[in-house]
Write a protein that holds these residues in place. Structure first.
Motif, PDB file in Angstrom:
ATOM      1  N   GLU A  30      65.085 -13.967  19.493  1.00  0.00           N
ATOM      2  CA  GLU A  30      66.073 -14.957  19.061  1.00  0.00           C
ATOM      3  C   GLU A  30      65.377 -16.272  18.716  1.00  0.00           C
ATOM      4  O   GLU A  30      65.718 -16.934  17.728  1.00  0.00           O
ATOM      5  CB  GLU A  30      67.118 -15.166  20.152  1.00  0.00           C
ATOM      6  N   ALA A  31      64.388 -16.648  19.522  1.00  0.00           N
ATOM      7  CA  ALA A  31      63.647 -17.878  19.242  1.00  0.00           C
ATOM      8  C   ALA A  31      62.888 -17.777  17.934  1.00  0.00           C
ATOM      9  O   ALA A  31      62.752 -18.766  17.203  1.00  0.00           O
ATOM     10  CB  ALA A  31      62.676 -18.164  20.384  1.00  0.00           C
ATOM     11  N   ASP A  32      62.392 -16.575  17.616  1.00  0.00           N
ATOM     12  CA  ASP A  32      61.687 -16.353  16.354  1.00  0.00           C
ATOM     13  C   ASP A  32      62.649 -16.146  15.180  1.00  0.00           C
ATOM     14  O   ASP A  32      62.206 -15.864  14.062  1.00  0.00           O
ATOM     15  CB  ASP A  32      60.766 -15.140  16.475  1.00  0.00           C
ATOM     16  N   GLN A  33      63.944 -16.245  15.444  1.00  0.00           N
ATOM     17  CA  GLN A  33      65.002 -16.128  14.429  1.00  0.00           C
ATOM     18  C   GLN A  33      65.034 -14.751  13.772  1.00  0.00           C
ATOM     19  O   GLN A  33      65.441 -14.612  12.627  1.00  0.00           O
ATOM     20  CB  GLN A  33      64.860 -17.229  13.370  1.00  0.00           C
ATOM     21  N   LEU A  34      64.621 -13.740  14.509  1.00  0.00           N
ATOM     22  CA  LEU A  34      64.671 -12.368  13.998  1.00  0.00           C
ATOM     23  C   LEU A  34      65.978 -11.670  14.389  1.00  0.00           C
ATOM     24  O   LEU A  34      66.352 -10.678  13.759  1.00  0.00           O
ATOM     25  CB  LEU A  34      63.478 -11.555  14.516  1.00  0.00           C
ATOM     26  N   VAL A  35      66.657 -12.159  15.426  1.00  0.00           N
ATOM     27  CA  VAL A  35      67.939 -11.590  15.834  1.00  0.00           C
ATOM     28  C   VAL A  35      68.944 -12.715  16.033  1.00  0.00           C
ATOM     29  O   VAL A  35      68.582 -13.879  16.258  1.00  0.00           O
ATOM     30  CB  VAL A  35      67.821 -10.749  17.133  1.00  0.00           C
TER      31      VAL A  35
ATOM     32  N   ASN B  10      68.790 -10.638  12.134  1.00  0.00           N
ATOM     33  CA  ASN B  10      69.078 -11.791  11.289  1.00  0.00           C
ATOM     34  C   ASN B  10      68.622 -11.459   9.865  1.00  0.00           C
ATOM     35  O   ASN B  10      67.416 -11.308   9.628  1.00  0.00           O
ATOM     36  CB  ASN B  10      68.326 -13.015  11.809  1.00  0.00           C
ATOM     37  N   PRO B  11      69.525 -11.350   8.906  1.00  0.00           N
ATOM     38  CA  PRO B  11      69.106 -11.035   7.538  1.00  0.00           C
ATOM     39  C   PRO B  11      68.063 -12.004   6.993  1.00  0.00           C
ATOM     40  O   PRO B  11      67.202 -11.618   6.194  1.00  0.00           O
ATOM     41  CB  PRO B  11      70.415 -11.116   6.739  1.00  0.00           C
ATOM     42  N   ASP B  12      68.132 -13.272   7.436  1.00  0.00           N
ATOM     43  CA  ASP B  12      67.182 -14.279   6.976  1.00  0.00           C
ATOM     44  C   ASP B  12      65.919 -14.330   7.827  1.00  0.00           C
ATOM     45  O   ASP B  12      65.080 -15.213   7.653  1.00  0.00           O
ATOM     46  CB  ASP B  12      67.838 -15.666   6.997  1.00  0.00           C
ATOM     47  N   GLY B  13      65.758 -13.383   8.745  1.00  0.00           N
ATOM     48  CA  GLY B  13      64.609 -13.415   9.640  1.00  0.00           C
ATOM     49  C   GLY B  13      63.289 -13.202   8.930  1.00  0.00           C
ATOM     50  O   GLY B  13      62.264 -13.756   9.311  1.00  0.00           O
TER      51      GLY B  13
ATOM     52  N   PHE C   5      65.693  -8.890   5.725  1.00  0.00           N
ATOM     53  CA  PHE C   5      65.270  -8.175   6.931  1.00  0.00           C
ATOM     54  C   PHE C   5      66.132  -6.954   7.226  1.00  0.00           C
ATOM     55  O   PHE C   5      65.708  -6.054   7.954  1.00  0.00           O
ATOM     56  CB  PHE C   5      65.295  -9.140   8.117  1.00  0.00           C
ATOM     57  N   VAL C   6      67.345  -6.899   6.681  1.00  0.00           N
ATOM     58  CA  VAL C   6      68.221  -5.749   6.935  1.00  0.00           C
ATOM     59  C   VAL C   6      68.275  -4.793   5.745  1.00  0.00           C
ATOM     60  O   VAL C   6      69.097  -3.878   5.716  1.00  0.00           O
ATOM     61  CB  VAL C   6      69.644  -6.210   7.324  1.00  0.00           C
ATOM     62  N   GLY C   7      67.407  -5.006   4.751  1.00  0.00           N
ATOM     63  CA  GLY C   7      67.337  -4.087   3.623  1.00  0.00           C
ATOM     64  C   GLY C   7      68.272  -4.405   2.484  1.00  0.00           C
ATOM     65  O   GLY C   7      68.493  -3.562   1.608  1.00  0.00           O
ATOM     66  N   ARG C   8      68.792  -5.605   2.452  1.00  0.00           N
ATOM     67  CA  ARG C   8      69.686  -6.001   1.357  1.00  0.00           C
ATOM     68  C   ARG C   8      68.861  -6.665   0.260  1.00  0.00           C
ATOM     69  O   ARG C   8      68.055  -7.549   0.522  1.00  0.00           O
ATOM     70  CB  ARG C   8      70.748  -6.960   1.875  1.00  0.00           C
ATOM     71  N   VAL C   9      69.066  -6.222  -0.968  1.00  0.00           N
ATOM     72  CA  VAL C   9      68.357  -6.806  -2.105  1.00  0.00           C
ATOM     73  C   VAL C   9      69.064  -8.099  -2.489  1.00  0.00           C
ATOM     74  O   VAL C   9      70.223  -8.096  -2.892  1.00  0.00           O
ATOM     75  CB  VAL C   9      68.321  -5.829  -3.292  1.00  0.00           C
ATOM     76  N   ARG C  10      68.342  -9.213  -2.357  1.00  0.00           N
ATOM     77  CA  ARG C  10      68.928 -10.525  -2.658  1.00  0.00           C
ATOM     78  C   ARG C  10      68.842 -10.853  -4.148  1.00  0.00           C
ATOM     79  O   ARG C  10      69.686 -11.578  -4.677  1.00  0.00           O
ATOM     80  CB  ARG C  10      68.204 -11.606  -1.865  1.00  0.00           C
ATOM     81  N   ALA C  11      67.794 -10.361  -4.812  1.00  0.00           N
ATOM     82  CA  ALA C  11      67.640 -10.636  -6.240  1.00  0.00           C
ATOM     83  C   ALA C  11      66.705  -9.583  -6.828  1.00  0.00           C
ATOM     84  O   ALA C  11      65.865  -9.012  -6.129  1.00  0.00           O
ATOM     85  CB  ALA C  11      67.075 -12.031  -6.473  1.00  0.00           C
ATOM     86  N   SER C  12      66.869  -9.335  -8.126  1.00  0.00           N
ATOM     87  CA  SER C  12      66.009  -8.366  -8.794  1.00  0.00           C
ATOM     88  C   SER C  12      65.833  -8.743 -10.255  1.00  0.00           C
ATOM     89  O   SER C  12      66.691  -9.385 -10.860  1.00  0.00           O
ATOM     90  CB  SER C  12      66.590  -6.948  -8.687  1.00  0.00           C
ATOM     91  N   GLU C  13      64.705  -8.330 -10.804  1.00  0.00           N
ATOM     92  CA  GLU C  13      64.392  -8.513 -12.221  1.00  0.00           C
ATOM     93  C   GLU C  13      63.835  -7.192 -12.729  1.00  0.00           C
ATOM     94  O   GLU C  13      63.055  -6.524 -12.032  1.00  0.00           O
ATOM     95  CB  GLU C  13      63.352  -9.617 -12.428  1.00  0.00           C
ATOM     96  N   ARG C  14      64.196  -6.814 -13.964  1.00  0.00           N
ATOM     97  CA  ARG C  14      63.784  -5.521 -14.494  1.00  0.00           C
ATOM     98  C   ARG C  14      63.305  -5.681 -15.928  1.00  0.00           C
ATOM     99  O   ARG C  14      63.839  -6.475 -16.692  1.00  0.00           O
ATOM    100  CB  ARG C  14      64.965  -4.543 -14.452  1.00  0.00           C
TER     101      ARG C  14
ATOM    102  N   PHE D  32      57.544  -3.571   6.904  1.00  0.00           N
ATOM    103  CA  PHE D  32      57.204  -2.826   8.108  1.00  0.00           C
ATOM    104  C   PHE D  32      55.712  -2.854   8.427  1.00  0.00           C
ATOM    105  O   PHE D  32      55.293  -2.392   9.485  1.00  0.00           O
ATOM    106  CB  PHE D  32      57.734  -1.404   8.009  1.00  0.00           C
ATOM    107  N   ALA D  33      54.909  -3.390   7.504  1.00  0.00           N
ATOM    108  CA  ALA D  33      53.532  -3.697   7.872  1.00  0.00           C
ATOM    109  C   ALA D  33      53.511  -4.874   8.844  1.00  0.00           C
ATOM    110  O   ALA D  33      52.668  -4.935   9.741  1.00  0.00           O
ATOM    111  CB  ALA D  33      52.708  -4.022   6.624  1.00  0.00           C
TER     112      ALA D  33
END
Length: 413
Positions: A69-74, A94-97, A117-126, A399-400
């Motif tokens: 929680e302190a590291d803002q990961l949850v 935390n999605p922004d973690g 952090f939860v696997g949501r694509v915030r932006a994309s370019e193709r 995940f690295a």
């Protein structure tokens, strides 16, 4: 009652680790991986559930959650009161973690995504092209990176942990099949794409086969929740991946599950009976459909537009689906004789309606094959479509930095 804040607790733990050496820090990192992995799988968990599922003591689980929680990961959810006892406080990621960039380099298109952090694509370019040129891809990433990163607050950009690249192994091969000049494709043979992009972005770079990366995205972020399956991704060239006991199996050289070279009966065409064998890559790949479209006077590159619905392809699409379905049926039956997969998942660079039709054609073709002695194999749709490869690339970097703990997943399964 302990009145220290999560940040104060985390600093106290780190001071203690500096005094007692690296072994304690390593144990904490291992416990953090276990906790993050369990929360990722279940969406949210309270301290008691984490302790029970991980085997950690309630006190250790509480300490680890305070550090995360302190590291803002949850993040803490609202307390929930049960029938007896103190209310439980579920924790979620935390999605922004943390964020990561994922680049898919394909034979017909390149795509760059920013994933949270939860696997949501915030932006994309193709970007689409007739064939990939090294300089053009590097220029695309240079311009697209700034645009996708702009999707998040500047204060969060320091949380981008790396860049993952998903691309076919030996991209220069089969130049003739996609109508590319051999000399232009050959520049990929000696290119250090990871080094070039690492220097350009200043980020750690990770590289994987594109179909394997897509399988990784399905395994972690997909909706299937199967622990043993064969994954098929139908792109310009078909490929695949293996998940066994919930773990992505990459093999000795990272090319496990590469279905493209698998021998299958040669496709039946008008005026010609199938005779002999061909590789699946020349039967169930989209480049086969491209040739059919070109023979009918159409522009095959139109199907690679991000908004292409594949409406109006008519007879070309019907013929390709029948041929591809038959080839995939032979491949899936052959694969199921080696391992009793729970299911096979089919995804690809096409609209969802086309994926549904391809699964139906594959199931129909499988019914006509001899499967005596084999475990029945269910076919399910993949979760993400064309973007799966770029998501898988982004997961390499994510995940690295924050590895999954497969021990707790295996124990739960």
């Amino acid at each position: 009652m302990d009145q220290t804040t999560p940040r104060e607790a985390a600093e106290a733990i780190r001071r203690d680790e500096r005094m007692h050496g690296s072994s304690q820090a390593g144990m904490r990192a291992q416990n953090e991986r276990a906790v993050l992995t369990l929360i990722r799988r279940h969406g949210e968990l309270a301290k008691a559930d984490i302790a029970r599922r991980s085997g950690l003591s309630p006190q250790t689980a509480s300490v680890i959650m305070r550090v995360l929680e302190a590291d803002q990961l949850v993040l803490r959810e609202k307390p929930r009161r049960g029938r007896v006892g103190q209310p439980s406080v579920p924790m979620r990621l935390n999605p922004d973690g943390a964020f990561s960039l994922g680049l898919k380099i394909g034979r017909r298109s390149a795509e760059l995504v920013l994933m949270d952090f939860v696997g949501r694509v915030r932006a994309s370019e193709r970007q689409t092209y007739a064939y990939p040129r090294l300089d053009a891809v590097l220029d695309f990433v240079g311009a697209a990176e700034a645009r996708v990163v702009a999707a998040i607050d500047p204060k969060l950009r320091t949380r981008i942990v790396g860049l993952g690249i998903a691309m076919p192994f030996e991209l220069w091969s089969w130049a003739e099949e996609i109508g590319a000049p051999a000399a232009s494709m050959d520049e990929w043979r000696t290119a250090d794409i990871a080094g070039a992009l690492g220097e350009a972005t200043g980020l750690p770079v990770h590289l994987a086969n594109d179909a394997t990366a897509a399988c990784a995205a399905e395994n972690v972020f997909g909706a299937a929740r199967s622990s043993d399956y064969l994954y098929v991704f139908v792109g310009a060239f078909v490929g695949g991946g293996l998940v066994i006991d919930g773990t992505l199996v990459t093999g000795r050289t990272g090319n496990a599950g590469a279905l493209g070279p698998m021998p299958v009966p040669r496709a039946r065409t008008a005026g010609s009976d199938a005779a002999g064998f061909d590789q699946l890559i020349n039967v169930a790949s989209i480049h086969v459909l491209e040739k059919m479209i070109a023979e009918q006077g159409g522009d095959p590159l139109e199907i690679w537009r991000s908004d292409a619905a594949w409406d109006g392809l008519g007879d070309s699409l019907d013929r390709w689906l029948a041929i591809a379905g038959e080839g995939l049926a032979h491949a899936l039956v052959a694969a199921s004789s080696l391992y009793d997969f729970e299911c096979a998942m089919i995804d690809g660079g096409f609209p969802p309606a086309v994926r549904t039709r391809l699964i139906e054609e594959t199931e129909r073709a499988m019914m006509s094959l001899k499967r005596l002695g084999l475990t029945p194999l269910e076919i399910r749709p993949g979760s993400f479509g064309s973007i799966a490869r770029a998501m898988g690339a982004a997961s390499l970097a994510l995940f690295a930095r924050y590895p999954l703990d497969h021990r707790v997943l295996y124990a739960e399964d």
